[in-house]
Motif scaffolding. Structure first.
Motif, PDB file in Angstrom:
ATOM      1  N   GLY A  72       0.958  -0.774   0.169  1.00  0.00           N
ATOM      2  CA  GLY A  72       0.282   0.122  -0.126  1.00  0.00           C
ATOM      3  C   GLY A  72       0.409   1.225  -0.025  1.00  0.00           C
ATOM      4  N   THR A  73       2.313   1.068  -0.643  1.00  0.00           N
ATOM      5  CA  THR A  73       2.620   2.330  -0.874  1.00  0.00           C
ATOM      6  C   THR A  73       2.882   2.950  -1.700  1.00  0.00           C
ATOM      7  OG1 THR A  73       5.069   0.542  -0.947  1.00  0.00           O
ATOM      8  CG2 THR A  73       4.161   1.562   1.537  1.00  0.00           C
ATOM      9  N   TYR A  74       3.354   4.364  -2.503  1.00  0.00           N
ATOM     10  CA  TYR A  74       3.701   4.880  -3.699  1.00  0.00           C
ATOM     11  C   TYR A  74       4.879   4.566  -4.063  1.00  0.00           C
ATOM     12  CZ  TYR A  74       2.520   9.501  -3.420  1.00  0.00           C
ATOM     13  OH  TYR A  74       2.892  10.830  -2.182  1.00  0.00           O
ATOM     14  N   GLN A  75       5.323   5.156  -5.022  1.00  0.00           N
ATOM     15  CA  GLN A  75       6.873   5.821  -5.712  1.00  0.00           C
ATOM     16  C   GLN A  75       6.599   6.519  -6.397  1.00  0.00           C
ATOM     17  OE1 GLN A  75      10.423   2.829  -4.935  1.00  0.00           O
ATOM     18  NE2 GLN A  75       9.010   1.393  -6.864  1.00  0.00           N
ATOM     19  N   LEU A  76       7.983   7.101  -6.817  1.00  0.00           N
ATOM     20  CA  LEU A  76       7.618   7.686  -8.413  1.00  0.00           C
ATOM     21  C   LEU A  76       9.385   7.377  -9.076  1.00  0.00           C
ATOM     22  CD1 LEU A  76       7.200  10.297  -9.850  1.00  0.00           C
ATOM     23  CD2 LEU A  76       8.901  11.707  -9.037  1.00  0.00           C
ATOM     24  N   VAL A  77       8.280   6.556 -10.153  1.00  0.00           N
ATOM     25  CA  VAL A  77       9.468   5.612 -11.284  1.00  0.00           C
ATOM     26  C   VAL A  77       9.730   7.331 -12.732  1.00  0.00           C
ATOM     27  CG1 VAL A  77      10.176   3.805 -12.505  1.00  0.00           C
ATOM     28  CG2 VAL A  77       8.177   3.736 -10.862  1.00  0.00           C
ATOM     29  N   ILE A  78      11.205   7.050 -12.378  1.00  0.00           N
ATOM     30  CA  ILE A  78      11.817   8.617 -13.187  1.00  0.00           C
ATOM     31  C   ILE A  78      13.073   7.976 -13.860  1.00  0.00           C
ATOM     32  CG2 ILE A  78      13.499  10.610 -12.437  1.00  0.00           C
ATOM     33  CD1 ILE A  78      13.050  10.278  -9.005  1.00  0.00           C
ATOM     34  N   ARG A  79      12.061   8.846 -15.124  1.00  0.00           N
ATOM     35  CA  ARG A  79      12.698   8.858 -16.219  1.00  0.00           C
ATOM     36  C   ARG A  79      13.928   9.249 -16.562  1.00  0.00           C
ATOM     37  NH1 ARG A  79       7.696   7.384 -17.581  1.00  0.00           N
ATOM     38  NH2 ARG A  79       7.610   9.048 -18.314  1.00  0.00           N
ATOM     39  N   ARG A  80      13.921  11.055 -15.818  1.00  0.00           N
ATOM     40  CA  ARG A  80      14.657  12.245 -16.574  1.00  0.00           C
ATOM     41  C   ARG A  80      14.752  12.173 -15.496  1.00  0.00           C
ATOM     42  NH1 ARG A  80      13.072  16.201 -21.824  1.00  0.00           N
ATOM     43  NH2 ARG A  80      14.562  17.434 -21.137  1.00  0.00           N
ATOM     44  N   VAL A  81      16.283  12.895 -15.062  1.00  0.00           N
ATOM     45  CA  VAL A  81      16.439  14.264 -14.253  1.00  0.00           C
ATOM     46  C   VAL A  81      17.493  15.079 -15.056  1.00  0.00           C
ATOM     47  CG1 VAL A  81      17.953  14.453 -11.962  1.00  0.00           C
ATOM     48  CG2 VAL A  81      16.496  12.627 -12.822  1.00  0.00           C
ATOM     49  N   GLU A  82      16.467  16.430 -14.194  1.00  0.00           N
ATOM     50  CA  GLU A  82      17.298  17.913 -14.573  1.00  0.00           C
ATOM     51  C   GLU A  82      17.442  18.379 -13.388  1.00  0.00           C
ATOM     52  OE1 GLU A  82      14.616  20.623 -17.422  1.00  0.00           O
ATOM     53  OE2 GLU A  82      15.313  18.862 -18.348  1.00  0.00           O
ATOM     54  N   LEU A  83      18.680  19.238 -13.693  1.00  0.00           N
ATOM     55  CA  LEU A  83      19.370  19.706 -12.629  1.00  0.00           C
ATOM     56  C   LEU A  83      18.815  21.511 -12.058  1.00  0.00           C
ATOM     57  CD1 LEU A  83      21.627  18.985 -10.283  1.00  0.00           C
ATOM     58  CD2 LEU A  83      23.560  19.931 -11.689  1.00  0.00           C
ATOM     59  N   ARG A  84      18.522  21.275 -11.261  1.00  0.00           N
ATOM     60  CA  ARG A  84      18.735  23.058 -11.076  1.00  0.00           C
ATOM     61  C   ARG A  84      19.328  23.292 -10.499  1.00  0.00           C
ATOM     62  NH1 ARG A  84      12.956  23.090  -7.875  1.00  0.00           N
ATOM     63  NH2 ARG A  84      13.144  24.873  -8.465  1.00  0.00           N
ATOM     64  N   GLY A  85      19.910  22.985  -9.436  1.00  0.00           N
ATOM     65  CA  GLY A  85      21.094  23.791  -9.000  1.00  0.00           C
ATOM     66  C   GLY A  85      21.374  23.277  -6.979  1.00  0.00           C
ATOM     67  N   VAL A  86      21.538  23.853  -6.324  1.00  0.00           N
ATOM     68  CA  VAL A  86      22.316  23.026  -5.141  1.00  0.00           C
ATOM     69  C   VAL A  86      20.555  23.550  -3.958  1.00  0.00           C
ATOM     70  CG1 VAL A  86      23.353  23.145  -2.818  1.00  0.00           C
ATOM     71  CG2 VAL A  86      24.193  23.765  -4.711  1.00  0.00           C
ATOM     72  N   GLY A  87      20.033  22.381  -2.697  1.00  0.00           N
ATOM     73  CA  GLY A  87      19.044  23.031  -2.319  1.00  0.00           C
ATOM     74  C   GLY A  87      19.426  23.246  -1.154  1.00  0.00           C
ATOM     75  N   ASP A  88      18.204  23.912  -0.834  1.00  0.00           N
ATOM     76  CA  ASP A  88      18.148  24.696   0.575  1.00  0.00           C
ATOM     77  C   ASP A  88      19.000  25.274   1.629  1.00  0.00           C
ATOM     78  OD1 ASP A  88      16.627  26.635  -1.190  1.00  0.00           O
ATOM     79  OD2 ASP A  88      14.573  25.967  -0.701  1.00  0.00           O
ATOM     80  N   LEU A  89      18.764  23.680   1.789  1.00  0.00           N
ATOM     81  CA  LEU A  89      19.550  22.873   3.187  1.00  0.00           C
ATOM     82  C   LEU A  89      20.449  22.619   2.408  1.00  0.00           C
ATOM     83  CD1 LEU A  89      16.759  20.702   4.274  1.00  0.00           C
ATOM     84  CD2 LEU A  89      17.522  22.447   5.377  1.00  0.00           C
ATOM     85  N   GLN A  90      20.892  22.623   1.629  1.00  0.00           N
ATOM     86  CA  GLN A  90      22.791  21.970   1.544  1.00  0.00           C
ATOM     87  C   GLN A  90      23.325  23.927   1.161  1.00  0.00           C
ATOM     88  OE1 GLN A  90      24.206  19.647   1.516  1.00  0.00           O
ATOM     89  NE2 GLN A  90      22.860  17.879   1.917  1.00  0.00           N
ATOM     90  N   HIS A  91      22.593  24.475   0.497  1.00  0.00           N
ATOM     91  CA  HIS A  91      23.101  26.057   0.882  1.00  0.00           C
ATOM     92  C   HIS A  91      23.439  27.139   1.801  1.00  0.00           C
ATOM     93  CE1 HIS A  91      23.918  29.527  -1.481  1.00  0.00           C
ATOM     94  NE2 HIS A  91      23.003  30.114  -0.961  1.00  0.00           N
ATOM     95  N   ALA A  92      22.638  26.322   2.978  1.00  0.00           N
ATOM     96  CA  ALA A  92      22.917  27.025   4.049  1.00  0.00           C
ATOM     97  C   ALA A  92      23.716  26.088   4.855  1.00  0.00           C
ATOM     98  CB  ALA A  92      21.366  27.026   5.266  1.00  0.00           C
TER      99      ALA A  92
END
Length: 437
Positions: free
Chosen positions: A121-141
Motif C-alpha cells: 500500500g505504498t507508492y513511489q515515483l518511477v523516474i525516467r529523466r532528471v534535470e539539475l536545478r542547482g543546490v538545494g536550500d538546506l545544502q546551500h545554507a
C-alpha cells in the motif's frame, strides 16, 4: 512543468465505494442488510489503478537525499521539499543514461510516473529523466555555515587535541535508548571491562535535539570528578535525521569543549559539521569505542612484547659487555700488567743517567770556565802588579786608596802596601807634578 491532476469527491466515490451502513452490534433479531466491503487487496488495487492512471509522465521538483546505489544498478532516493518527501527509483536502464552524477542536496526536476506497490500500500515515483536545478536550500545554507565556521578556525587541525591514552571516565552524549549506546558500550566493555561510562541523555533528532545536545555538552563539563573524554554519538539515519548535528549551536559547543571530544554520528558516508569541529571523528559509535578505549588484551600483549624485547635487549647488552670484557682481558695490560711498570722504570733510569751525565758535563764545563777566569783575574789582579814592584798607598786611618796628592796633608799618617807587606809613614812634604825640577 506538468503537474498531477486532483480528483473530486464524486470521482472518489466512484473509485472507492463507501459502506452503505455501519456494522450493527445490536442483538435484535430484526434482519439488516449486510454492507458491501472491500478487501485490502481490492482497495490497494483500486488505489493503484487510480493513481497510476492519473499521475503519468509528471514532473516533480525537489531536493535529493538518501541516495542508495545497490549492485543491481538501480538508484533509490528521496525527493523532498521543506514539508514533505516522496520515495523515488531510477531503474538501471534510465540510470545509465543520466548525464551527471546524482548527489545528496541537489535540487532537481524529475520526470516519471507514480507507481503503487499494492502488497504494502505504498507508492513511489518511477523516474525516467532528471534535470539539475542547482543546490538545494538546506545544502546551500549548510555550505554557507561551513565556510563561516571554517573562516573562524573551528575546523583547523592545529586546534585538535589528542585523546587520552588511558581514560577512566568517559561521557556519552546521546539518546539512552539508541543503538549508539548499545554499540559503544558493547565495544568499550569488551575492550576494558572496568571502565566508567556516564551516559548524558539527550535527543538526537528533531527540532529540540540541537538545544539538548548543547545542554548535554555543557553538563558534561560540570561533572565532578571531571571526565577524561567526551563522545557525542548517534546511529545512522537520513540527512534530515542527522541535521541537528549541523546546527551552529552544536558545532560551536563541540569546538569550545574543554574535554577532548569524539564525534560518532551516523555511518561512514555521513559527515556533519560536528564531525569537522570535533577533536576526532569516528565513522560509527562502535569505532568510537575502539578509538577512545584501549583494548586490555591488546595492551597486555603489547606489555608482554615490550617485556620480551627488554629481555632480549638486556641479554644482548650482557653478551656485548661480556665480549668486550673478554677482549679487554686479553690485552697486555691485563695479561702482563708489570711490563708497563718495568718499561717505565727503565725509562726513568735512563732519564736519570742522562740527567746525571748532563749535570756532570755542565759542572765540568763551568769549572773549566771558572779556572780560566781565575787565571785571567789573577794575571791582572793587584797582587801580581805588586809583585812586579808596584805598591799601593792608603790613608792610615780609613784605609782609603790614595789616588791624588789632594787627598794628603803634611804630617798625615799613610801606609804603603807592598807585595810582601805594609809600611807605615808620615807625610813630610807634598810635591806636585808642577813643582818637580
Amino acid at each position: 512543468m506538468k503537474a498531477g491532476r486532483k480528483f473530486g469527491k464524486s470521482q472518489a466515490k466512484q473509485q472507492f465505494p463507501r459502506l452503505s451502513e455501519p456494522l450493527s452490534t445490536s442483538n435484535s433479531s430484526t434482519p439488516t442488510a449486510k454492507p458491501t466491503a472491500l478487501s485490502v487487496t481490492q482497495l490497494n488495487n483500486q488505489v493503484k489503478q487510480t493513481l497510476e492512471g492519473q499521475f503519468r509522465n509528471i514532473w516533480v521538483a525537489g531536493e535529493i537525499t538518501d541516495i542508495a546505489r545497490p549492485h543491481s544498478g538501480h538508484v533509490y532516493l528521496t525527493l523532498k521539499d521543506q514539508k514533505s518527501q516522496v520515495r523515488g527509483v531510477i531503474w538501471r536502464s534510465a540510470a545509465e543514461r543520466l548525464r551527471f552524477d546524482l548527489q545528496d542536496g541537489q535540487s532537481v526536476l524529475c520526470q516519471g510516473d507514480v507507481d503503487v506497490y499494492g502488497a504494502r500500500g505504498t507508492y513511489q515515483l518511477v523516474i525516467r529523466r532528471v534535470e539539475l536545478r542547482g543546490v538545494g536550500d538546506l545544502q546551500h545554507a549548510l555550505r554557507q555555515l561551513q565556510q563561516k565556521l571554517q573562516a573562524e578556525g573551528l575546523f583547523d587541525p592545529a586546534r585538535k587535541r589528542p585523546l587520552p591514552r588511558f581514560p577512566r571516565r568517559i561521557g556519552l552524549v546521546t539518546s539512552p535508548t539508541s543503538a549508539a549506546v548499545h554499540d559503544f558500550l558493547e565495544v568499550a566493555q569488551r575492550r576494558w571491562p572496568d571502565l566508567n561510562v556516564l551516559i548524558i541523555p539527550t535527543k538526537v533528532q528533531g527540532a529540540e535535539a540541537a538545544g539538548e545536545i548543547v545542554a548535554g555538552i555543557d553538563a558534561a563539563h560540570r561533572i565532578d570528578p571531571p571526565l577524561d573524554v567526551l563522545v557525542v554519538a548517534r546511529g545512522g539515519g537520513s540527512v534530515e535525521d542527522l541535521w541537528c548535528f549541523n546546527d551552529e549551536r552544536v558545532v560551536r559547543a563541540i569546538a569550545a569543549s574543554k574535554i577532548p571530544l569524539v564525534s560518532a554520528i551516523g555511518h561512514e558516508i555521513d559527515v556533519t559539521l560536528s564531525d569537522l569541529a570535533s577533536d576526532r571523528r569516528a565513522l560509527t559509535p562502535s569505532e568510537a569505542g575502539e578509538l577512545v578505549v584501549r583494548s586490555r588484551a591488546d595492551l597486555s600483549a603489547e606489555l608482554t612484547k615490550l617485556a620480551d624485547d627488554l629481555r632480549v635487549r638486556i641479554f644482548q647488552k650482557h653478551a656485548n659487555q661480556q665480549a668486550q670484557l673478554e677482549q679487554l682481558s686479553r690485552r697486555p695490560a691485563f695479561t702482563r700488567p708489570f711490563d708497563r711498570i718495568t718499561q717505565q722504570a727503565l725509562w726513568f733510569d735512563e732519564a736519570e743517567m742522562r740527567f746525571n751525565r748532563g749535570i756532570q758535563q755542565v759542572v765540568t764545563k763551568m769549572r773549566q770556565q771558572l779556572a780560566s777566569a781565575a787565571e785571567l783575574l789573577d794575571a791582572v789582579g793587584p797582587l801580581k802588579v805588586l809583585a812586579r814592584g808596584y805598591s799601593v798607598t792608603q790613608t792610615a786611618d780609613s784605609g782609603k786608596l790614595v789616588q791624588s796628592i789632594d787627598q794628603l796633608e803634611v804630617g798625615q799618617s799613610i801606609q804603603t802596601v807592598l807585595a810582601d807587606g805594609k809600611v807605615r809613614s808620615t807625610v813630610d812634604a807634598i810635591v806636585g807634578s808642577d813643582d818637580r825640577p
